[in-house]
Design a protein around this motif. Sequence first.
Motif, PDB file in Angstrom:
ATOM      1  N   GLN A  20     -51.598  23.356  67.326  1.00  0.00           N
ATOM      2  CA  GLN A  20     -51.463  24.698  66.771  1.00  0.00           C
ATOM      3  C   GLN A  20     -50.083  25.270  67.070  1.00  0.00           C
ATOM      4  N   LYS A  21     -49.583  25.036  68.281  1.00  0.00           N
ATOM      5  CA  LYS A  21     -48.234  25.490  68.623  1.00  0.00           C
ATOM      6  C   LYS A  21     -47.195  24.775  67.758  1.00  0.00           C
ATOM      7  N   GLU A  22     -47.407  23.480  67.552  1.00  0.00           N
ATOM      8  CA  GLU A  22     -46.477  22.709  66.726  1.00  0.00           C
ATOM      9  C   GLU A  22     -46.478  23.243  65.287  1.00  0.00           C
ATOM     10  N   ILE A  23     -47.640  23.560  64.764  1.00  0.00           N
ATOM     11  CA  ILE A  23     -47.735  24.113  63.415  1.00  0.00           C
ATOM     12  C   ILE A  23     -46.991  25.442  63.334  1.00  0.00           C
ATOM     13  N   GLU A  24     -47.166  26.293  64.327  1.00  0.00           N
ATOM     14  CA  GLU A  24     -46.466  27.584  64.337  1.00  0.00           C
ATOM     15  C   GLU A  24     -44.960  27.388  64.379  1.00  0.00           C
ATOM     16  N   GLU A  25     -44.499  26.434  65.191  1.00  0.00           N
ATOM     17  CA  GLU A  25     -43.060  26.158  65.259  1.00  0.00           C
ATOM     18  C   GLU A  25     -42.547  25.640  63.915  1.00  0.00           C
ATOM     19  N   LEU A  26     -43.323  24.782  63.273  1.00  0.00           N
ATOM     20  CA  LEU A  26     -42.921  24.267  61.967  1.00  0.00           C
ATOM     21  C   LEU A  26     -42.869  25.382  60.926  1.00  0.00           C
ATOM     22  N   LYS A  27     -43.812  26.299  60.988  1.00  0.00           N
ATOM     23  CA  LYS A  27     -43.795  27.437  60.071  1.00  0.00           C
ATOM     24  C   LYS A  27     -42.556  28.295  60.299  1.00  0.00           C
ATOM     25  N   GLN A  28     -42.190  28.501  61.557  1.00  0.00           N
ATOM     26  CA  GLN A  28     -40.988  29.279  61.863  1.00  0.00           C
ATOM     27  C   GLN A  28     -39.742  28.566  61.346  1.00  0.00           C
ATOM     28  N   ASP A  29     -39.687  27.244  61.543  1.00  0.00           N
ATOM     29  CA  ASP A  29     -38.554  26.464  61.039  1.00  0.00           C
ATOM     30  C   ASP A  29     -38.478  26.561  59.519  1.00  0.00           C
ATOM     31  N   ARG A  30     -39.632  26.483  58.859  1.00  0.00           N
ATOM     32  CA  ARG A  30     -39.686  26.573  57.400  1.00  0.00           C
ATOM     33  C   ARG A  30     -39.177  27.929  56.927  1.00  0.00           C
ATOM     34  N   ASN A  31     -39.631  28.987  57.576  1.00  0.00           N
ATOM     35  CA  ASN A  31     -39.180  30.332  57.186  1.00  0.00           C
ATOM     36  C   ASN A  31     -37.685  30.495  57.388  1.00  0.00           C
ATOM     37  N   ALA A  32     -37.161  29.925  58.473  1.00  0.00           N
ATOM     38  CA  ALA A  32     -35.721  30.004  58.719  1.00  0.00           C
ATOM     39  C   ALA A  32     -34.952  29.276  57.623  1.00  0.00           C
ATOM     40  N   LEU A  33     -35.450  28.130  57.193  1.00  0.00           N
ATOM     41  CA  LEU A  33     -34.780  27.389  56.118  1.00  0.00           C
ATOM     42  C   LEU A  33     -34.866  28.126  54.788  1.00  0.00           C
ATOM     43  N   ILE A  34     -35.989  28.776  54.534  1.00  0.00           N
ATOM     44  CA  ILE A  34     -36.116  29.561  53.307  1.00  0.00           C
ATOM     45  C   ILE A  34     -35.100  30.696  53.309  1.00  0.00           C
ATOM     46  N   LYS A  35     -34.943  31.373  54.435  1.00  0.00           N
ATOM     47  CA  LYS A  35     -33.955  32.453  54.527  1.00  0.00           C
ATOM     48  C   LYS A  35     -32.542  31.917  54.339  1.00  0.00           C
ATOM     49  N   GLN A  36     -32.282  30.747  54.913  1.00  0.00           N
ATOM     50  CA  GLN A  36     -30.961  30.131  54.763  1.00  0.00           C
ATOM     51  C   GLN A  36     -30.695  29.795  53.296  1.00  0.00           C
TER      52      GLN A  36
END
Length: 75
Positions: free
Chosen positions: A25-41
């Motif tokens: 679950q922590k890994e999924i949350e981290e991946l979601k954060q990484d995904r959102n950061a890439l979308i913003k980029q």
Amino acid sequence: MPRPKKHANIEDELMKIDANITRKQKEIEELKQDRNALIKQKEQQEISQLYAFCKASGLSADEVIQLVSQKSFGK
């Protein structure tokens, strides 16, 4: 007396599985954060491209919006 030992093994396995679920679950949350950061980029890159186009074409942002709106609604 193998039964108490088996019971303890089941409890240990349940604890391991629960810990694994928590890690995933922590890994999924981290991946979601990484995904959102890439979308913003990506959005920032697209904004930069649009700005560069406006600047190169000599049009203001308002003029580009107006042209796109006319083209979109003119169909």
